[in-house]
Design an enzyme around this catalytic site. Structure first.
Site, mmCIF file in Angstrom:
data_model
loop_
_atom_site.group_PDB
_atom_site.id
_atom_site.type_symbol
_atom_site.label_atom_id
_atom_site.label_comp_id
_atom_site.label_asym_id
_atom_site.label_seq_id
_atom_site.Cartn_x
_atom_site.Cartn_y
_atom_site.Cartn_z
ATOM 1 N N GLU A 232 2.922 100.384 54.727
ATOM 2 C CA GLU A 232 3.501 99.448 53.756
ATOM 3 C C GLU A 232 4.460 98.549 54.539
ATOM 4 O O GLU A 232 5.459 99.027 55.072
ATOM 5 C CB GLU A 232 4.252 100.233 52.671
ATOM 6 C CG GLU A 232 5.022 99.344 51.708
ATOM 7 C CD GLU A 232 5.984 100.160 50.820
ATOM 8 O OE1 GLU A 232 5.649 101.315 50.456
ATOM 9 O OE2 GLU A 232 7.059 99.642 50.513
ATOM 10 N N ARG B 292 11.075 92.483 53.544
ATOM 11 C CA ARG B 292 12.512 92.360 53.815
ATOM 12 C C ARG B 292 12.728 91.512 55.050
ATOM 13 O O ARG B 292 13.850 91.296 55.467
ATOM 14 C CB ARG B 292 13.134 93.738 54.049
ATOM 15 C CG ARG B 292 13.101 94.592 52.811
ATOM 16 C CD ARG B 292 13.630 95.969 53.098
ATOM 17 N NE ARG B 292 13.056 96.890 52.157
ATOM 18 C CZ ARG B 292 13.290 98.185 52.136
ATOM 19 N NH1 ARG B 292 14.113 98.709 53.030
ATOM 20 N NH2 ARG B 292 12.713 98.949 51.252
ATOM 21 N N THR C 58 8.494 96.072 48.862
ATOM 22 C CA THR C 58 9.690 95.307 48.466
ATOM 23 C C THR C 58 9.295 93.931 47.938
ATOM 24 O O THR C 58 9.924 92.914 48.248
ATOM 25 C CB THR C 58 10.718 95.195 49.622
ATOM 26 O OG1 THR C 58 10.750 96.412 50.365
ATOM 27 C CG2 THR C 58 12.116 94.963 49.058
ATOM 28 N N LYS D 109 5.457 104.069 41.840
ATOM 29 C CA LYS D 109 6.387 104.540 42.864
ATOM 30 C C LYS D 109 7.566 105.193 42.145
ATOM 31 O O LYS D 109 7.981 104.713 41.086
ATOM 32 C CB LYS D 109 6.861 103.345 43.685
ATOM 33 C CG LYS D 109 7.982 103.632 44.670
ATOM 34 C CD LYS D 109 8.239 102.408 45.547
ATOM 35 C CE LYS D 109 9.464 102.609 46.415
ATOM 36 N NZ LYS D 109 9.595 101.600 47.469
HETATM 37 C C1 3PG Z 1 11.691 101.949 50.379
HETATM 38 O O1 3PG Z 1 11.774 100.767 50.559
HETATM 39 O O2 3PG Z 1 10.727 102.439 49.794
HETATM 40 C C2 3PG Z 1 12.778 102.812 50.848
HETATM 41 O O3 3PG Z 1 13.854 102.067 51.322
HETATM 42 C C3 3PG Z 1 12.393 103.772 51.898
HETATM 43 O O4 3PG Z 1 13.302 104.787 51.766
HETATM 44 P P1 3PG Z 1 13.762 105.657 53.004
HETATM 45 O O5 3PG Z 1 14.274 104.669 54.042
HETATM 46 O O6 3PG Z 1 14.832 106.573 52.461
HETATM 47 O O7 3PG Z 1 12.561 106.393 53.503
#
Ligand code: 3PG
Length: 224
Positions: free
Chosen positions: A54, A58, A82, A142
């Site tokens: 994924e 960002r 995101t 999710k």
């Molecule tokens: C996401 O964008 O799904 C999360 O920021 C990932 O979370 P993690 O960095 O705690 O794995």
């Protein structure tokens, strides 16, 4: 999961993508500073047995990175993360993104993905969100931020009222708690950044990324 607009039948594309996500067990959540690292990073993941990623919107490099991976590594399943608005859905779709993940539930984003037949896993962390997703005919969401929102106990509680919904828990998942999530029947797979920490990418520690991917894959295999 995904339906044709106006229908409750899951599309073949959505069915296939969900099946591939479920087989992978883990989806690395990747943030790339530049598109030039997309390929070495993806190759490092694949060397460790993970052929899904994924790529989060960002960074400016997200869409280009997705396009590079789709062209160079067709065997990899590449999604966009995101995603916060419809413009980003369209960018992700143009780049060839095979699925979309969002941190929250944005009806306009969900609708745009359904229109384009891009499988969408919107983020939810309460029953209202699950029901909103069901209203769009979705069967997988999710669960974000998983650990901060009740983690495994939350998912166990939701299996009663929503037995057909599958979850992609993300947020605070590491090798230490991965197994507890994967053991739940309503977990499709888990997401997380622990395999692809930005510091590892920035310092080109691709061997370490391969090792972490391999470690995650081994744990998923033990769970099956
Ligand atoms: C996401 O964008 O799904 C999360 O920021 C990932 O979370 P993690 O960095 O705690 O794995």
């Amino acid at each position: 999961m995904q339906t044709q607009p106006g229908s409750k039948t899951m599309t073949d594309n959505a069915r296939n993508v969900l099946a591939r996500l479920g087989e992978a067990g883990v989806v690395p959540v990747v943030e790339l500073d530049g598109r030039e690292v997309a390929l070495p990073l993806a190759k490092a993941l694949m060397a460790g047995g993970l052929s899904v990623a994924e790529i989060t919107f960002r960074s400016e490099a997200a869409a280009d990175s997705i396009q590079i991976l789709r062209e160079e590594l067709p065997q990899m399943l590449v999604g966009a993360g995101t995603i916060l608005n419809v413009d980003q859905v369209e960018m992700a779709h143009r780049a060839g993104s095979q699925f979309v993940v969002t941190p929250g539930f944005n009806p306009a984003v969900v609708e745009a993905c359904i229109e384009l037949d891009v499988p969408i896993l919107p983020g939810i962390n309460n029953p209202t969100g699950v029901e909103q997703a069901m209203g769009f005919g979705l069967e997988a969401v999710k669960f974000f931020p998983a650990e901060a929102s009740g983690g495994v106990l939350f998912l166990k509680a939701l299996s009663g009222p929503y037995p057909s919904i599958r979850f992609l828990p993300t947020g605070g998942i590491t090798l230490n708690n991965l197994r507890a999530y994967l053991a739940l029947p309503n977990v499709l797979e888990c997401g997380g950044s622990w395999v692809v920490r930005p510091a590892l990418i920035r310092t080109s520690r691709f061997d370490e990324i391969t090792r972490l991917a391999d470690e995650a894959v081994a744990l998923v295999a033990r769970n099956n």
